[in-house]
Design a protein around this motif. Structure first.
Motif, mmCIF file in Angstrom:
data_model
loop_
_atom_site.group_PDB
_atom_site.id
_atom_site.type_symbol
_atom_site.label_atom_id
_atom_site.label_comp_id
_atom_site.label_asym_id
_atom_site.label_seq_id
_atom_site.Cartn_x
_atom_site.Cartn_y
_atom_site.Cartn_z
ATOM 1 N N THR A 59 0.546 -0.777 0.002
ATOM 2 C CA THR A 59 -0.511 -0.376 -0.424
ATOM 3 C C THR A 59 0.739 1.848 0.136
ATOM 4 O O THR A 59 2.345 1.279 1.022
ATOM 5 C CB THR A 59 -1.177 0.177 1.135
ATOM 6 O OG1 THR A 59 -2.133 -1.147 1.013
ATOM 7 C CG2 THR A 59 -1.530 1.120 1.057
ATOM 8 N N PHE A 81 -9.373 7.035 -1.387
ATOM 9 C CA PHE A 81 -8.296 5.451 -1.864
ATOM 10 C C PHE A 81 -8.031 5.497 -3.633
ATOM 11 O O PHE A 81 -9.220 5.672 -4.438
ATOM 12 C CB PHE A 81 -9.204 4.250 -1.833
ATOM 13 C CG PHE A 81 -8.534 2.922 -2.041
ATOM 14 C CD1 PHE A 81 -7.068 2.605 -0.981
ATOM 15 C CD2 PHE A 81 -9.812 1.750 -2.422
ATOM 16 C CE1 PHE A 81 -6.803 1.537 -1.446
ATOM 17 C CE2 PHE A 81 -8.833 0.889 -3.087
ATOM 18 C CZ PHE A 81 -7.188 0.607 -1.750
ATOM 19 N N GLU A 82 -7.172 5.198 -4.271
ATOM 20 C CA GLU A 82 -6.825 4.991 -5.866
ATOM 21 C C GLU A 82 -7.879 6.019 -7.018
ATOM 22 O O GLU A 82 -8.494 5.535 -7.204
ATOM 23 C CB GLU A 82 -7.471 3.398 -5.965
ATOM 24 C CG GLU A 82 -7.419 2.747 -4.899
ATOM 25 C CD GLU A 82 -6.618 1.060 -5.614
ATOM 26 O OE1 GLU A 82 -7.541 0.993 -6.447
ATOM 27 O OE2 GLU A 82 -5.929 0.951 -4.870
ATOM 28 N N GLY A 83 -7.404 7.481 -5.975
ATOM 29 C CA GLY A 83 -8.197 8.863 -6.732
ATOM 30 C C GLY A 83 -9.903 9.345 -6.267
ATOM 31 O O GLY A 83 -9.639 10.506 -6.267
ATOM 32 N N GLU A 84 -10.102 8.005 -5.625
ATOM 33 C CA GLU A 84 -11.702 8.806 -5.148
ATOM 34 C C GLU A 84 -12.078 8.868 -3.706
ATOM 35 O O GLU A 84 -11.257 7.535 -2.874
ATOM 36 C CB GLU A 84 -12.647 7.198 -5.936
ATOM 37 C CG GLU A 84 -12.792 7.086 -6.808
ATOM 38 C CD GLU A 84 -13.643 6.283 -7.399
ATOM 39 O OE1 GLU A 84 -14.525 6.080 -6.841
ATOM 40 O OE2 GLU A 84 -13.368 5.238 -8.838
ATOM 41 N N LYS A 115 -4.017 9.599 1.216
ATOM 42 C CA LYS A 115 -4.205 9.314 0.069
ATOM 43 C C LYS A 115 -3.587 8.274 -0.014
ATOM 44 O O LYS A 115 -2.837 7.930 0.296
ATOM 45 C CB LYS A 115 -3.607 10.314 -0.970
ATOM 46 C CG LYS A 115 -4.601 12.418 -1.393
ATOM 47 C CD LYS A 115 -3.797 12.904 -1.984
ATOM 48 C CE LYS A 115 -4.727 14.132 -1.902
ATOM 49 N NZ LYS A 115 -3.781 15.305 -2.621
ATOM 50 N N SER A 116 -4.115 7.005 -0.866
ATOM 51 C CA SER A 116 -3.629 5.632 -0.412
ATOM 52 C C SER A 116 -4.144 4.808 -1.438
ATOM 53 O O SER A 116 -5.208 5.073 -2.144
ATOM 54 C CB SER A 116 -4.613 4.923 0.562
ATOM 55 O OG SER A 116 -3.804 3.700 1.071
ATOM 56 N N ARG A 117 -2.943 3.936 -2.332
ATOM 57 C CA ARG A 117 -3.789 3.217 -3.343
ATOM 58 C C ARG A 117 -3.021 1.586 -2.665
ATOM 59 O O ARG A 117 -1.586 1.730 -2.657
ATOM 60 C CB ARG A 117 -3.147 3.690 -4.458
ATOM 61 C CG ARG A 117 -1.809 3.918 -4.711
ATOM 62 C CD ARG A 117 -1.521 4.280 -5.923
ATOM 63 N NE ARG A 117 -0.345 4.413 -6.341
ATOM 64 C CZ ARG A 117 0.707 3.115 -7.101
ATOM 65 N NH1 ARG A 117 -0.088 1.933 -6.722
ATOM 66 N NH2 ARG A 117 2.137 3.497 -7.221
ATOM 67 N N ASN A 118 -3.404 0.422 -3.540
ATOM 68 C CA ASN A 118 -3.071 -0.276 -3.423
ATOM 69 C C ASN A 118 -2.473 -0.800 -4.727
ATOM 70 O O ASN A 118 -2.371 -0.478 -6.131
ATOM 71 C CB ASN A 118 -4.235 -2.120 -2.848
ATOM 72 C CG ASN A 118 -3.811 -2.139 -1.145
ATOM 73 O OD1 ASN A 118 -3.539 -1.111 -0.720
ATOM 74 N ND2 ASN A 118 -5.196 -2.215 -1.536
ATOM 75 N N SER A 119 -1.279 -2.243 -4.541
ATOM 76 C CA SER A 119 -1.012 -2.948 -5.429
ATOM 77 C C SER A 119 -1.475 -4.013 -6.123
ATOM 78 O O SER A 119 -1.331 -4.615 -7.308
ATOM 79 C CB SER A 119 1.016 -3.047 -5.838
ATOM 80 O OG SER A 119 1.122 -4.318 -4.858
ATOM 81 N N HIS A 122 -8.982 -5.171 -3.214
ATOM 82 C CA HIS A 122 -8.591 -4.763 -2.033
ATOM 83 C C HIS A 122 -9.522 -5.555 -1.873
ATOM 84 O O HIS A 122 -10.788 -5.749 -2.548
ATOM 85 C CB HIS A 122 -9.228 -3.330 -1.714
ATOM 86 C CG HIS A 122 -9.944 -2.801 -0.600
ATOM 87 N ND1 HIS A 122 -8.517 -2.399 1.103
ATOM 88 C CD2 HIS A 122 -11.249 -2.557 -0.079
ATOM 89 C CE1 HIS A 122 -9.523 -2.248 1.567
ATOM 90 N NE2 HIS A 122 -11.159 -2.200 0.759
ATOM 91 N N SER A 128 -4.523 -6.624 3.304
ATOM 92 C CA SER A 128 -4.558 -5.008 2.396
ATOM 93 C C SER A 128 -5.184 -3.888 3.951
ATOM 94 O O SER A 128 -4.387 -2.942 3.857
ATOM 95 C CB SER A 128 -5.661 -4.709 1.525
ATOM 96 O OG SER A 128 -7.156 -4.466 2.582
#
Length: 363
Positions: A59, A81-84, A115-119, A122, A128
């Motif tokens: 993350t 999360f992921e831009g949203e 601001k978060s995103r996963n590779s 989710h 996650s």
């Protein structure tokens, strides 16, 4: 409250708070070899667990902070999360902030944007919450270090693990690498229920650069969350025996990690994966997170191992996906097997090639 917990309370909150900026951490997920399933409040495991820290499954979290312009009593934060914008994530983070506020009392003095995103997908049985909560805990600790530059690196990472645990138990195992133990265990020096510690003994060459290919059997949300699953252990008929089994397996795997016995490693790791799911299938109410293709993959792995004497094995998290574990010197033969025989059972043939990692990185 014990002495260790007191040690993590910010003793002096009279720093110059007029700071603003952002911190970004890339924090890995982890896969438990010996599982924990069942806990007491506040996030205390019923048994010790040990995990491989991963590398490619991570993350990436940025925490932007600035001093509040007006005094207000609550926490002030937005989550993307992921831009949203994700208001549905706010209750979990609010709970986390409430649990850790005692240890980082400056939280209510700032406005935050997370601001978060996963590779990876989710809520699909890759941890996650482990990588997400540990990343957030590290960002909070970076603010504490900015306020108080004198804290040591050892204290920084221990407290980050301690805070992360209060967000998601397994998150305390995602701060460092490569092998992390969480939970008091008489044979693991320095082990604690309050934070994860690095496996304190020399790890055999066989486990260096170990691979974990994650077969995404089901990328959807699990029908029963881990939080609910843990609670069902409270009145579980087999709970006590399970906790004993897990602690015995920690003793066994600690020896194996030192002596390099791969066959014994396989026996412990696969047994642990199936024990975890057996607890789900025998709780009240019972539930099943494995899918038909999970079982097909397991049987294929067993057939391949019998035919080739490979040291491939599987483990499962609380979901349908299969983690395929194998040593570095078998990567070619096992990768060919995965591509030719196993990815047909994955959702849209999706899989992630991963390996043991070294822990979180500040970016």
């Amino acid at each position: 409250m014990n002495l260790i917990e007191e040690k993590f309370i910010l003793q002096n909150n009279n720093f110059d708070k007029n700071i603003e900026g952002s911190f970004t951490w890339r924090t890995p997920s982890n896969i438990a070899l010996v599982k924990y399933w069942g806990k007491q409040e506040p996030q205390i495991p019923e048994n010790a667990s040990i995990s491989f820290t991963l590398d490619a499954c991570f993350t990436l979290t940025t925490l932007e902070y600035k001093l509040k312009e007006h005094e207000e009593s609550g926490f002030n934060f937005e989550v993307f999360f992921e831009g949203e914008k994700k208001d549905e994530f706010k209750p979990k983070i609010e709970t986390f902030f409430k649990r850790i506020e005692h240890y980082v009392p400056f939280l209510k003095e700032y406005e935050f944007v997370i601001k978060s995103r996963n590779s990876f997908p989710h809520s699909s049985g890759i941890a996650s919450s482990a990588s997400g909560m540990s990343a957030l805990a590290l960002c909070v600790m970076s603010i504490e270090k900015k306020l108080n530059p004198e804290i040591t690196s050892d204290y920084f990472y221990k407290k980050a693990s301690f805070l992360a645990r209060l967000g998601s138990g397994s998150a305390c195992r995602s701060i460092e690498g490569a092998l992390i133990v969480w939970g008091n265990h008489s044979e693991i020096v320095g082990s604690s229920n309050l934070f994860g510690v690095k496996f304190p003994y020399k790890i055999h060459e066989n486990f260096k650069n170990y691979h974990d290919t994650i077969l995404l059997v089901d990328e959807g949300e699990k029908q029963v969350s881990s939080t609910v699953g843990h609670k069902l252990m409270h009145k579980h008929p087999f709970a006590k025996q399970r906790f004993l089994q897990a602690n015995e397996n920690i003793s066994k795997i600690a020896e194996v990690l030192k002596n390099g016995n791969l066959k014994e490693f396989i026996a412990i790791v696969e047994s642990e994966a199936l024990s975890l799911h057996a607890m789900m299938m025998t709780s009240k109410p019972y539930f099943l997170l494995m899918k038909p293709n999970t079982l097909k993959i397991i049987n294929k792995i067993w057939e391949f191992r019998a035919a080739t004497n490979s040291n491939i094995c599987f483990t499962l998290d609380a979901g349908a996906n299969v983690h395929v574990l194998f040593p570095e010197n078998e990567k070619e033969i096992v990768n060919n097997f995965i591509i030719s025989e196993l990815i047909q059972y994955c959702q849209e043939k999706h899989y992630i090639c991963d390996r043991i990692g070294l822990g979180a990185k500040e970016l």
